[in-house]
Scaffold this active site. Structure first.
Site, PDB file in Angstrom:
ATOM      1  N   SER A 188       0.812  -1.471  -0.025  1.00  0.00           N
ATOM      2  CA  SER A 188       0.409   0.137   0.329  1.00  0.00           C
ATOM      3  C   SER A 188       0.673   1.768  -0.112  1.00  0.00           C
ATOM      4  O   SER A 188       1.915   1.393   0.376  1.00  0.00           O
ATOM      5  CB  SER A 188      -0.782  -0.137   1.044  1.00  0.00           C
TER       6      SER A 188
ATOM      7  N   TYR B 197       3.637   0.312  -3.897  1.00  0.00           N
ATOM      8  CA  TYR B 197       3.466  -0.713  -4.898  1.00  0.00           C
ATOM      9  C   TYR B 197       4.750  -1.563  -5.322  1.00  0.00           C
ATOM     10  O   TYR B 197       4.994  -2.818  -5.487  1.00  0.00           O
ATOM     11  CB  TYR B 197       2.515  -0.657  -6.043  1.00  0.00           C
TER      12      TYR B 197
ATOM     13  N   ASP C   7     -17.842  -0.139 -13.494  1.00  0.00           N
ATOM     14  CA  ASP C   7     -18.151  -0.680 -12.595  1.00  0.00           C
ATOM     15  C   ASP C   7     -19.257  -1.654 -13.048  1.00  0.00           C
ATOM     16  O   ASP C   7     -19.559  -2.951 -12.680  1.00  0.00           O
ATOM     17  CB  ASP C   7     -18.720   0.583 -11.513  1.00  0.00           C
TER      18      ASP C   7
ATOM     19  N   LYS D  60     -11.865  -5.283 -13.409  1.00  0.00           N
ATOM     20  CA  LYS D  60     -12.197  -4.809 -14.535  1.00  0.00           C
ATOM     21  C   LYS D  60     -12.631  -3.422 -13.504  1.00  0.00           C
ATOM     22  O   LYS D  60     -13.115  -2.694 -12.682  1.00  0.00           O
ATOM     23  CB  LYS D  60     -13.385  -5.486 -14.858  1.00  0.00           C
TER      24      LYS D  60
END
Length: 378
Positions: free
Chosen positions: A55, A80, A204, A119
């Site tokens: 994170s 990351y 979304d 996605k």
């Protein structure tokens, strides 16, 4: 670290020991809400193990690992990059905002990490093509996080749709995915921020509807897409509700609708010359361990037109392993074949993702151009 290298076949080894050494080691970059579900999936899947989480804040990474069943030996990182640089990570799961996918998926591939990408896979197909190119040139597997594709119900529904005698020729498809969000979501969620997830509800929710439509249509792309009028945007121009109609060369039609402002619905209706399919909870089943769909063939009325003959029948499919764990397991199976058996990455998944993204892009283009028809070019 020797225990992590595969055991030579000449040495006697118990199955358990062998299983441990060949598990695919997952690193997570980002601690999004969806990452909680996928970390549980990695823990549940027989051939994967949680290896690392990164994170922007080390404390957040540690808290995520502690709260989500990461084993004692797993690593927590304050960046990351550190996850991508960890030699004990085979594959990364990327639940970051869509605007960050291009950068991080390409970097992951360049570090030879296999990529499971949330996605929508990118902000547009041009970005996704860069991700595909990076994965292909580095020989890594790419798969998106569309979980329902991996539920055993999905292959059962496909059997029905593919049966000429029960379903016939496909004529029309409808799909909806809606849920009502809180005022806090409308203010603060990344899915309503133009610089983070500029596709809003279309990316979304619409992603799932368009994937469902393509799945029913055997991934044959429509020729033309026309967005439905009256989409809803927030004050920053991000979509909160929209839809479109899709047209194919051979006369098939499909419609979808998605919204952050209507009660939860997630359905597919597919109409054929001989039969019909209805599924009411295709994205996340009503219950984790069983799911159903309704199939009808040659329905009609009785003589007095008082009731249906050949009413839709419910087909119930049970599963001990939830769909997201089946997804992770299938991804890990492909990665295992690449890692230990010299296999090539499976192209099916990136191809399906790309087609879905192409249609998402066409819907967005039609909305932006005042609901004009948009032709889809492969």
């Amino acid at each position: 670290h020797h225990r992590l290298s595969p055991t030579p076949s000449c040495l006697p080894t118990s199955n358990l020991q062998m299983a441990e050494t060949t598990k695919i080691r997952f690193g997570f970059i980002g601690c999004a809400e969806i990452a909680r579900k996928i970390s549980r999936a990695v823990a549940l899947a027989p051939n994967t193990v949680l290896q690392a989480v990164g994170s922007r804040s080390l404390d957040k990474a540690r808290a995520f690992a502690a709260a989500n069943g990461f084993p004692a030996g797993a690593k927590a990182y304050g960046s990351y990059e550190a996850v991508l640089d960890d030699p004990e990570v085979d594959a990364v799961y990327v639940p970051l905002p869509t605007s960050l996918h291009l950068r991080w998926a390409v970097l992951a591939a360049s570090k030879k990490k296999h990529v499971m990408l949330e996605k929508p896979v990118a902000l547009n197909v041009a970005e996704f093509d860069e991700i595909i190119a990076a994965c292909e040139s580095n020989g890594v597997q790419l798969m998106d996080g569309t979980m329902w594709m991996h539920h055993p119900r999905t292959s059962k529904m496909k059997e029905f749709l593919s049966d000429v005698n029960r379903f016939g020729q496909l004529k029309s498809i409808r799909s909806n995915f809606t849920f009502t969000v809180s005022s806090d979501f409308l203010e603060n969620d990344i899915r309503v921020k133009p610089d983070l997830d500029g596709l809003g509800a279309l990316g979304d929710e619409g992603w799932y509807c368009l994937r469902a439509i393509l799945w029913v249509a055997e991934y044959e792309l429509p020729k033309t897409v026309i967005a439905l009028r009256s989409p809803v945007h927030n004050q920053f121009g991000v979509l909160l509700a929209c839809g479109a109609t899709l047209y194919w060369e051979d006369g098939k039609v499909a419609t979808f609708y998605c919204s952050f402002l209507a009660n939860m619905t997630m359905d597919i209706t597919a109409l054929g010359t001989k039969g019909a399919l209805h599924v009411h909870d295709f994205i996340i089943p009503y219950e984790e361990k069983e799911a159903s769909f309704f199939a009808a063939t040659e329905s009609g009325f009785d003589e007095g037109v008082t009731k249906w003959v050949n009413q839709p029948k419910a087909h119930v499919i049970k599963t001990d392993i939830p769909q997201e764990a089946l997804m992770v397991n299938e991804f890990a199976r492909l990665v295992t074949d690449i890692k230990f058996k010299n296999a090539k990455p499976e192209k099916k998944w990136p191809t399906i993702s790309r087609k879905t993204q192409l249609v998402v892009d066409a819907v967005k283009a039609s909305i932006d151009r005042g609901f004009e028809p948009v032709q889809i070019q492969e």
